[in-house]
Design a protein around this motif. Sequence first.
Motif, PDB file in Angstrom:
ATOM      1  N   PHE A   1       0.827  -1.206   0.000  1.00  0.00           N
ATOM      2  CA  PHE A   1       0.000   0.000   0.000  1.00  0.00           C
ATOM      3  C   PHE A   1       0.859   1.252   0.000  1.00  0.00           C
ATOM      4  O   PHE A   1       0.763   2.086  -0.891  1.00  0.00           O
ATOM      5  CB  PHE A   1      -0.954   0.014   1.201  1.00  0.00           C
ATOM      6  CG  PHE A   1      -1.734   1.301   1.338  1.00  0.00           C
ATOM      7  CD1 PHE A   1      -2.642   1.684   0.361  1.00  0.00           C
ATOM      8  CD2 PHE A   1      -1.548   2.140   2.433  1.00  0.00           C
ATOM      9  CE1 PHE A   1      -3.351   2.888   0.473  1.00  0.00           C
ATOM     10  CE2 PHE A   1      -2.259   3.330   2.565  1.00  0.00           C
ATOM     11  CZ  PHE A   1      -3.163   3.701   1.577  1.00  0.00           C
ATOM     12  N   GLY A   2       1.716   1.414   0.994  1.00  0.00           N
ATOM     13  CA  GLY A   2       2.551   2.599   1.111  1.00  0.00           C
ATOM     14  C   GLY A   2       1.982   3.576   2.121  1.00  0.00           C
ATOM     15  O   GLY A   2       1.643   4.716   1.776  1.00  0.00           O
ATOM     16  N   LEU A   3       1.883   3.139   3.393  1.00  0.00           N
ATOM     17  CA  LEU A   3       1.225   3.950   4.410  1.00  0.00           C
ATOM     18  C   LEU A   3       1.958   5.269   4.654  1.00  0.00           C
ATOM     19  O   LEU A   3       1.330   6.320   4.768  1.00  0.00           O
ATOM     20  CB  LEU A   3       1.103   3.162   5.709  1.00  0.00           C
ATOM     21  CG  LEU A   3       0.425   3.866   6.876  1.00  0.00           C
ATOM     22  CD1 LEU A   3      -0.997   4.278   6.506  1.00  0.00           C
ATOM     23  CD2 LEU A   3       0.417   2.987   8.118  1.00  0.00           C
ATOM     24  N   ALA A   4       3.284   5.222   4.750  1.00  0.00           N
ATOM     25  CA  ALA A   4       4.035   6.455   5.008  1.00  0.00           C
ATOM     26  C   ALA A   4       3.809   7.470   3.898  1.00  0.00           C
ATOM     27  O   ALA A   4       3.656   8.676   4.152  1.00  0.00           O
ATOM     28  CB  ALA A   4       5.521   6.142   5.162  1.00  0.00           C
ATOM     29  N   ALA A   5       3.780   6.989   2.661  1.00  0.00           N
ATOM     30  CA  ALA A   5       3.536   7.900   1.538  1.00  0.00           C
ATOM     31  C   ALA A   5       2.119   8.459   1.585  1.00  0.00           C
ATOM     32  O   ALA A   5       1.889   9.632   1.269  1.00  0.00           O
ATOM     33  CB  ALA A   5       3.784   7.176   0.218  1.00  0.00           C
ATOM     34  N   ALA A   6       1.149   7.633   1.996  1.00  0.00           N
ATOM     35  CA  ALA A   6      -0.232   8.121   2.114  1.00  0.00           C
ATOM     36  C   ALA A   6      -0.339   9.168   3.205  1.00  0.00           C
ATOM     37  O   ALA A   6      -1.050  10.170   3.058  1.00  0.00           O
ATOM     38  CB  ALA A   6      -1.173   6.948   2.396  1.00  0.00           C
ATOM     39  N   GLU A   7       0.379   8.963   4.320  1.00  0.00           N
ATOM     40  CA  GLU A   7       0.354   9.941   5.402  1.00  0.00           C
ATOM     41  C   GLU A   7       1.001  11.250   4.975  1.00  0.00           C
ATOM     42  O   GLU A   7       0.534  12.339   5.346  1.00  0.00           O
ATOM     43  CB  GLU A   7       1.037   9.350   6.632  1.00  0.00           C
ATOM     44  CG  GLU A   7       0.239   8.217   7.268  1.00  0.00           C
ATOM     45  CD  GLU A   7       1.006   7.438   8.314  1.00  0.00           C
ATOM     46  OE1 GLU A   7       0.358   6.707   9.098  1.00  0.00           O
ATOM     47  OE2 GLU A   7       2.250   7.535   8.358  1.00  0.00           O
ATOM     48  N   ALA A   8       2.074  11.161   4.185  1.00  0.00           N
ATOM     49  CA  ALA A   8       2.704  12.373   3.653  1.00  0.00           C
ATOM     50  C   ALA A   8       1.757  13.098   2.707  1.00  0.00           C
ATOM     51  O   ALA A   8       1.614  14.326   2.760  1.00  0.00           O
ATOM     52  CB  ALA A   8       4.006  12.016   2.944  1.00  0.00           C
TER      53      ALA A   8
END
Length: 381
Positions: free
Chosen positions: A298-305
Motif C-alpha cells: 500500500f505505502g502507508l508512510a507515503a499516504a500519510e505524507a
Amino acid sequence: MHLVDVCAFYTPHGGGVKTYAEQKLRIGPDLGARITVLAPGDEHAVIDFGPGAQLITIPSPRLAVDKNYWYFADQPALQAALDRLRPDLVECSSPWRSPSWVANWRPDVAKALFLHADPLSAYAYRWCDPLLPRAATDRLFAPYWQHIRALSARYDSVICASRDLAGRMQAGGVANIRCEPMGVDEGVFSPANRDPALRAKLLADLGLPESAGLLIGVGRLAGEKRWPMVIKAVRRAAKDRPLGLILLGGGRKEAEVRAAIGTDPHIKLLDPVRDRPRFAAILASSDALVHGCEAETFGLAAAEARASGVPVVVPDRGGAAEQADGGAGVTYKSADPEALAQTIRALAEQGFPRSHTGEVQTMRGHFEQLFGHYRERIAAH
C-alpha cells in the motif's frame, strides 16, 4: 459480525501490520463489528482494546532471522482457538503456512486472505531484477505462484490494498482478487500541521539553514526498504543545493543504514516517533518524503505524507507509486539511485510544491468498505 484476524505478522515492536491491526481493533466496534486479533507471541495473553475488541496471543516460537517477530507453529492450537471464538469470518494476513491451516478449518465459515506482504517484490524481484527478466524470475519462483493460486481458490476473497498488487496477482492467475485501498488515521494528518519553527529546528539539528530542503524517510530498516540507496541518492542531489534527510525507523538493518550515513552531518537516523500528533507535525513540516521500496503493498508512510500536503518521491513500482497520483508527488525508476537523485533535484528546483488538499481516504472509510464486502461474503455462506 465477529471478525477474527489471524495475524501472523503482528509484533508489539511496531510496523505497518501492527498499526493496521490496532486501527481495526479501535474502529471495528464503531462499525458494528466484533474484532478479535489472533497473533503469535511468547505466551498466552488477552489484551482488551475496549468493548468488542481483543488481541489474543498464542504461545509460539520467535523467528530466527528477526527476534521481534513470532510465527504460528501449532495447527491444533490455532484451530482450537478458532473453535472457541466462533467467528463469522476469518481474515488471514500471511501468505505462508497459517492460511493453509485456516483453510483446513470449517469450510462453512467465510474466509479472506489479506496480502499485507508481497514476497515476490520484497525478495524474488529485488534479488533477480538486475540479472533476469521478470518472466524468468516468475518461472524460477513457480512454486510460490502455485502455492498462492491454490490458496486463493480456498478463500472467498484475496484482498489487495493497491492496484499494482491486485493487477500482478490477477495476471498470475490468483483467484478471487478484490482491491481495497487502505487509508490514514482520521483527523491526524493535515497540511495545517506544518510548523515553520519545527522545520527550522530539524534543519538546525542537521547543521543546515532554513533555506535548505528538508527530506524525510519513514519505515522499517529492512533490506527491501533500500535506505542505503536513498541515502546515496540524497547525498548526490545535495551536491547541487543544500539538502538534509531525517530517517525515522528501526529494524535489523540499522547497522547497515548507519554505515551508509557515516559521518554525514546532514543525514540523521532517529527512532520512530510513536506520538502520532508529533509525528504528523514532523511529517507536515518536511519538504518531501523520499521512499525507496518498490515492494509496498500500500505505502502507508507515503499516504500519510500525501494527507499532510507533502510531495512524495516514490518508486514507479509497488503500492507507494499510487500515492503520487494526481500531482501529489513524483515517481522515479525503481532501484536506481541516480534516477532518484535526479528526481529529488528536479523537485527541489521547483521549490518542493505542496498540495494543500490532503485528500486521502481514511482508515474508517477503508474499514467501512471492507466490512461491507465481508458481510456480503458471510451472507453468501
